[in-house]
Structure formats: C-alpha cells, structure tokens
Design an enzyme around this catalytic site. Structure first.
Site, PDB file in Angstrom:
ATOM      1  N   LYS A  90     -25.817  21.071 -16.675  1.00  9.99           N
ATOM      2  CA  LYS A  90     -25.228  22.035 -15.656  1.00  9.99           C
ATOM      3  C   LYS A  90     -25.558  21.854 -14.200  1.00  9.99           C
ATOM      4  O   LYS A  90     -26.673  21.155 -14.001  1.00  9.99           O
ATOM      5  CB  LYS A  90     -25.549  23.570 -16.330  1.00  9.99           C
ATOM      6  CG  LYS A  90     -24.960  23.897 -17.377  1.00  9.99           C
ATOM      7  CD  LYS A  90     -25.078  25.217 -17.754  1.00  9.99           C
ATOM      8  CE  LYS A  90     -24.614  25.679 -19.275  1.00  9.99           C
ATOM      9  NZ  LYS A  90     -24.450  27.147 -19.341  1.00  9.99           N
TER      10      LYS A  90
ATOM     11  N   TYR B 210     -14.194  27.801 -20.040  1.00 11.02           N
ATOM     12  CA  TYR B 210     -14.914  29.216 -20.298  1.00 11.02           C
ATOM     13  C   TYR B 210     -13.916  30.312 -20.743  1.00 11.02           C
ATOM     14  O   TYR B 210     -14.350  31.528 -20.569  1.00 11.02           O
ATOM     15  CB  TYR B 210     -15.872  29.537 -19.472  1.00 11.02           C
ATOM     16  CG  TYR B 210     -17.018  28.522 -19.631  1.00 11.02           C
ATOM     17  CD1 TYR B 210     -18.147  28.779 -20.687  1.00 11.02           C
ATOM     18  CD2 TYR B 210     -17.503  27.937 -18.543  1.00 11.02           C
ATOM     19  CE1 TYR B 210     -19.351  27.950 -20.697  1.00 11.02           C
ATOM     20  CE2 TYR B 210     -18.849  27.136 -18.664  1.00 11.02           C
ATOM     21  CZ  TYR B 210     -19.536  27.043 -19.620  1.00 11.02           C
ATOM     22  OH  TYR B 210     -20.444  26.295 -19.650  1.00 11.02           O
TER      23      TYR B 210
ATOM     24  N   PHE C 247     -20.442  38.479 -17.245  1.00  9.10           N
ATOM     25  CA  PHE C 247     -20.957  37.122 -16.428  1.00  9.10           C
ATOM     26  C   PHE C 247     -20.027  36.103 -16.232  1.00  9.10           C
ATOM     27  O   PHE C 247     -20.390  35.331 -15.788  1.00  9.10           O
ATOM     28  CB  PHE C 247     -22.142  36.443 -17.593  1.00  9.10           C
ATOM     29  CG  PHE C 247     -21.574  36.215 -18.965  1.00  9.10           C
ATOM     30  CD1 PHE C 247     -21.245  35.142 -19.021  1.00  9.10           C
ATOM     31  CD2 PHE C 247     -21.765  37.062 -19.842  1.00  9.10           C
ATOM     32  CE1 PHE C 247     -20.748  34.532 -20.341  1.00  9.10           C
ATOM     33  CE2 PHE C 247     -21.292  36.475 -21.111  1.00  9.10           C
ATOM     34  CZ  PHE C 247     -20.802  35.513 -21.410  1.00  9.10           C
TER      35      PHE C 247
ATOM     36  N   ARG D 152     -27.736  22.352 -31.249  1.00  6.29           N
ATOM     37  CA  ARG D 152     -28.015  24.010 -30.724  1.00  6.29           C
ATOM     38  C   ARG D 152     -29.642  24.043 -31.125  1.00  6.29           C
ATOM     39  O   ARG D 152     -30.188  24.820 -30.095  1.00  6.29           O
ATOM     40  CB  ARG D 152     -27.222  25.125 -31.600  1.00  6.29           C
ATOM     41  CG  ARG D 152     -25.787  25.008 -31.263  1.00  6.29           C
ATOM     42  CD  ARG D 152     -25.385  25.258 -29.834  1.00  6.29           C
ATOM     43  NE  ARG D 152     -26.061  26.524 -29.337  1.00  6.29           N
ATOM     44  CZ  ARG D 152     -25.074  27.557 -28.698  1.00  6.29           C
ATOM     45  NH1 ARG D 152     -23.979  26.978 -28.032  1.00  6.29           N
ATOM     46  NH2 ARG D 152     -25.673  28.661 -28.453  1.00  6.29           N
TER      47      ARG D 152
ATOM     48  N   THR E 107     -30.040  30.729 -25.700  1.00  4.97           N
ATOM     49  CA  THR E 107     -29.173  30.745 -24.353  1.00  4.97           C
ATOM     50  C   THR E 107     -30.083  31.060 -23.317  1.00  4.97           C
ATOM     51  O   THR E 107     -29.881  30.687 -22.214  1.00  4.97           O
ATOM     52  CB  THR E 107     -28.036  32.195 -24.538  1.00  4.97           C
ATOM     53  OG1 THR E 107     -27.188  31.514 -25.570  1.00  4.97           O
ATOM     54  CG2 THR E 107     -26.951  31.945 -23.210  1.00  4.97           C
TER      55      THR E 107
ATOM     56  N   ARG F 276     -33.720  23.934 -22.908  1.00 10.03           N
ATOM     57  CA  ARG F 276     -33.507  25.174 -22.182  1.00 10.03           C
ATOM     58  C   ARG F 276     -34.881  25.700 -21.934  1.00 10.03           C
ATOM     59  O   ARG F 276     -35.116  26.155 -20.721  1.00 10.03           O
ATOM     60  CB  ARG F 276     -32.614  26.121 -22.745  1.00 10.03           C
ATOM     61  CG  ARG F 276     -31.021  25.742 -22.823  1.00 10.03           C
ATOM     62  CD  ARG F 276     -30.153  26.523 -23.461  1.00 10.03           C
ATOM     63  NE  ARG F 276     -28.922  26.617 -23.198  1.00 10.03           N
ATOM     64  CZ  ARG F 276     -27.795  27.098 -23.742  1.00 10.03           C
ATOM     65  NH1 ARG F 276     -28.041  27.835 -24.862  1.00 10.03           N
ATOM     66  NH2 ARG F 276     -26.470  27.041 -23.576  1.00 10.03           N
TER      67      ARG F 276
ATOM     68  N   ASN G 150     -29.179  27.830 -17.428  1.00  5.76           N
ATOM     69  CA  ASN G 150     -29.908  27.368 -18.561  1.00  5.76           C
ATOM     70  C   ASN G 150     -29.766  25.999 -19.004  1.00  5.76           C
ATOM     71  O   ASN G 150     -29.896  25.607 -20.108  1.00  5.76           O
ATOM     72  CB  ASN G 150     -29.473  28.090 -19.626  1.00  5.76           C
ATOM     73  CG  ASN G 150     -28.173  28.288 -20.074  1.00  5.76           C
ATOM     74  OD1 ASN G 150     -27.397  27.582 -19.435  1.00  5.76           O
ATOM     75  ND2 ASN G 150     -27.625  29.068 -20.933  1.00  5.76           N
TER      76      ASN G 150
ATOM     77  N   GLU H 266     -13.591  20.947 -26.315  1.00  2.05           N
ATOM     78  CA  GLU H 266     -14.191  20.726 -25.124  1.00  2.05           C
ATOM     79  C   GLU H 266     -14.432  19.234 -24.845  1.00  2.05           C
ATOM     80  O   GLU H 266     -14.306  18.605 -23.663  1.00  2.05           O
ATOM     81  CB  GLU H 266     -15.814  21.287 -25.289  1.00  2.05           C
ATOM     82  CG  GLU H 266     -15.661  22.586 -25.490  1.00  2.05           C
ATOM     83  CD  GLU H 266     -17.120  23.473 -25.985  1.00  2.05           C
ATOM     84  OE1 GLU H 266     -16.970  24.566 -25.985  1.00  2.05           O
ATOM     85  OE2 GLU H 266     -17.910  22.626 -26.256  1.00  2.05           O
TER      86      GLU H 266
HETATM   87  P1  IDP Z   1     -24.273  29.693 -25.096  1.00  4.04           P
HETATM   88  O1  IDP Z   1     -24.094  28.575 -23.912  1.00  4.04           O
HETATM   89  O2  IDP Z   1     -25.714  29.652 -25.420  1.00  4.04           O
HETATM   90  O3  IDP Z   1     -23.389  29.153 -26.173  1.00  4.04           O
HETATM   91  P2  IDP Z   1     -22.485  31.760 -24.418  1.00  4.04           P
HETATM   92  O4  IDP Z   1     -22.794  33.214 -25.025  1.00  4.04           O
HETATM   93  O5  IDP Z   1     -21.320  30.844 -25.117  1.00  4.04           O
HETATM   94  O6  IDP Z   1     -24.007  30.894 -24.496  1.00  4.04           O
HETATM   95  O7  IDP Z   1     -22.391  31.816 -22.855  1.00  4.04           O
HETATM   96  C1  IDP Z   1     -21.833  30.777 -22.393  1.00  4.04           C
HETATM   97  C2  IDP Z   1     -22.764  30.563 -20.848  1.00  4.04           C
HETATM   98  O8  IDP Z   1     -22.700  31.754 -20.222  1.00  4.04           O
HETATM   99  C3  IDP Z   1     -24.333  30.455 -21.272  1.00  4.04           C
HETATM  100  O9  IDP Z   1     -24.640  29.169 -21.628  1.00  4.04           O
HETATM  101  C4  IDP Z   1     -24.800  31.258 -20.031  1.00  4.04           C
HETATM  102  O10 IDP Z   1     -24.952  29.994 -18.935  1.00  4.04           O
HETATM  103  C5  IDP Z   1     -23.811  32.201 -19.380  1.00  4.04           C
HETATM  104  N1  IDP Z   1     -24.346  33.314 -19.827  1.00  4.04           N
HETATM  105  C6  IDP Z   1     -24.099  34.047 -21.109  1.00  4.04           C
HETATM  106  N2  IDP Z   1     -24.512  35.393 -21.146  1.00  4.04           N
HETATM  107  C7  IDP Z   1     -24.877  35.770 -20.040  1.00  4.04           C
HETATM  108  C8  IDP Z   1     -25.505  36.782 -19.243  1.00  4.04           C
HETATM  109  O11 IDP Z   1     -25.751  37.788 -19.949  1.00  4.04           O
HETATM  110  N3  IDP Z   1     -25.791  36.627 -18.046  1.00  4.04           N
HETATM  111  C9  IDP Z   1     -25.685  35.668 -17.192  1.00  4.04           C
HETATM  112  N4  IDP Z   1     -25.077  34.593 -17.829  1.00  4.04           N
HETATM  113  C10 IDP Z   1     -24.720  34.487 -19.239  1.00  4.04           C
HETATM  114 MG    MG Z   2     -21.167  29.107 -26.087  1.00  3.30          MG
END
Ligand code: IDP
Ligand code: MG
Length: 139
Positions: A11, A51, A59, A87, A93, A104, A114, A128
């Site tokens: 990222k 996304y 978010f 993962r 996350t 992370r 992250n 993707e």
């Molecule tokens: P993941 O990347 O672990 O699969 P997802 O739920 O798919 O998590 O969310 C995609 C991305 O959105 C996350 O990697 C993170 O950068 C962002 N994100 C998810 N939840 C939040 C939140 O509650 N606050 C801010 N950013 C978030």
């Molecule tokens: Mg995800």
C-alpha cells in the site's frame, strides 16, 4: 482443493516508507514465488472499483483516497494454499491485533494504513489478479 495463487498490494504508505524490498523479501522467504509484479498509481475511480465490495461502508471513502494517494506495488504470488497462508503471513487487518512477526505488525501503521493487501478467497485472487495484470503478464 485450495488454489495456488493469491494477490497482494504493497500500500502507498509502505511503498513511500521504503518497505517494498523488505516486504517482498519476507514474502519470498515464506515460500511464495512472485508470478507477476508491477508498480502503479491508481486513480480514485480505479481504487473505488477495486474495493467495490466495501462501497457504502464507513471506511470506504478514506480507503479509496488512501489507496490512490501514491504508488502501490501489485503482485500475484504462487504457493500451495496461497490465499490462507498469505493471510497468516500478513496478520490481522488492524496491525495492533496482528501476530508478532507478521507483515502488518512489522510495517503497518494503523487499521487503514496496514502496509499490504491480501486476497480473502481464491475467487477474489482471480478477480484481483485480472484487475491489475493482462493475461500475458499472468502467464
Ligand atoms: P483486509 O484487508 O484484512 O481483507 P477488509 O475488511 O477487506 O480487510 O478491508 C479492506 C481494507 O479497508 C483494510 O485492509 C483496511 O485498509 C481498510 N479498513 C477496513 N476496515 C477499516 C476500518 O474500520 N477503518 C479504517 N480502514 C479500514
Ligand atoms: Mg479484504
């Protein structure tokens, strides 16, 4: 049977901080082979489409703004049980909840920034990978 491919992005914040080499090194040391690799800067529209499944969540706008704020490095990775193993390598996350030694935990700043993306299923990995790479680049 689980698939052999997953998709990742380094990222913008991690790229900007100069963590690309260290992160790719961790990925290779964990047994993943880099099948496709490129550096790109997404437009807000492209980040929004990538996304898509998060559209409407609180978010989403911040995520799209962040992911289009600077270059990212996209890669397709090959390994047995790729999605699940990757993962585990990246961790939760929220870096604060990620296991010690995960990408992370080591390189993430917070829930939004992250460090890396990792596909959540074989279907997502295919979508993707095709979002970023042509069939020639995936062969
Ligand atoms: P993941 O990347 O672990 O699969 P997802 O739920 O798919 O998590 O969310 C995609 C991305 O959105 C996350 O990697 C993170 O950068 C962002 N994100 C998810 N939840 C939040 C939140 O509650 N606050 C801010 N950013 C978030
Ligand atoms: Mg995800």
């Amino acid at each position: 049977m689980n698939g052999q491919l997953t998709f990742t992005m380094i990222k913008p914040s991690a790229f900007e901080a100069g963590y690309t080499g260290s992160i790719l090194s961790m990925i290779e040391k964990a047994g993943f082979r880099i099948k496709s690799l490129k550096k790109v800067k997404l437009t807000t529209s492209q980040a929004g489409d990538f996304y898509e499944m998060h559209r409407g969540k609180p978010f989403y706008e911040g995520l799209v703004g962040f992911m289009s704020s600077g270059p990212i490095v996209a890669a397709v990775l090959e390994k047995e049980n790729a999605v699940e193993d990757f993962r585990l390598l990246i961790g939760a996350t929220d870096p604060a909840n990620a296991e010690p030694g995960t990408i992370r935990k080591l390189y993430g700043k917070n829930m939004g920034e992250n460090a890396v993306h990792g596909s959540d299923s074989d279907e997502s990995a295919s979508r993707e990978a095709a979002f970023f790479f042509s069939s020639l680049e995936l062969s």
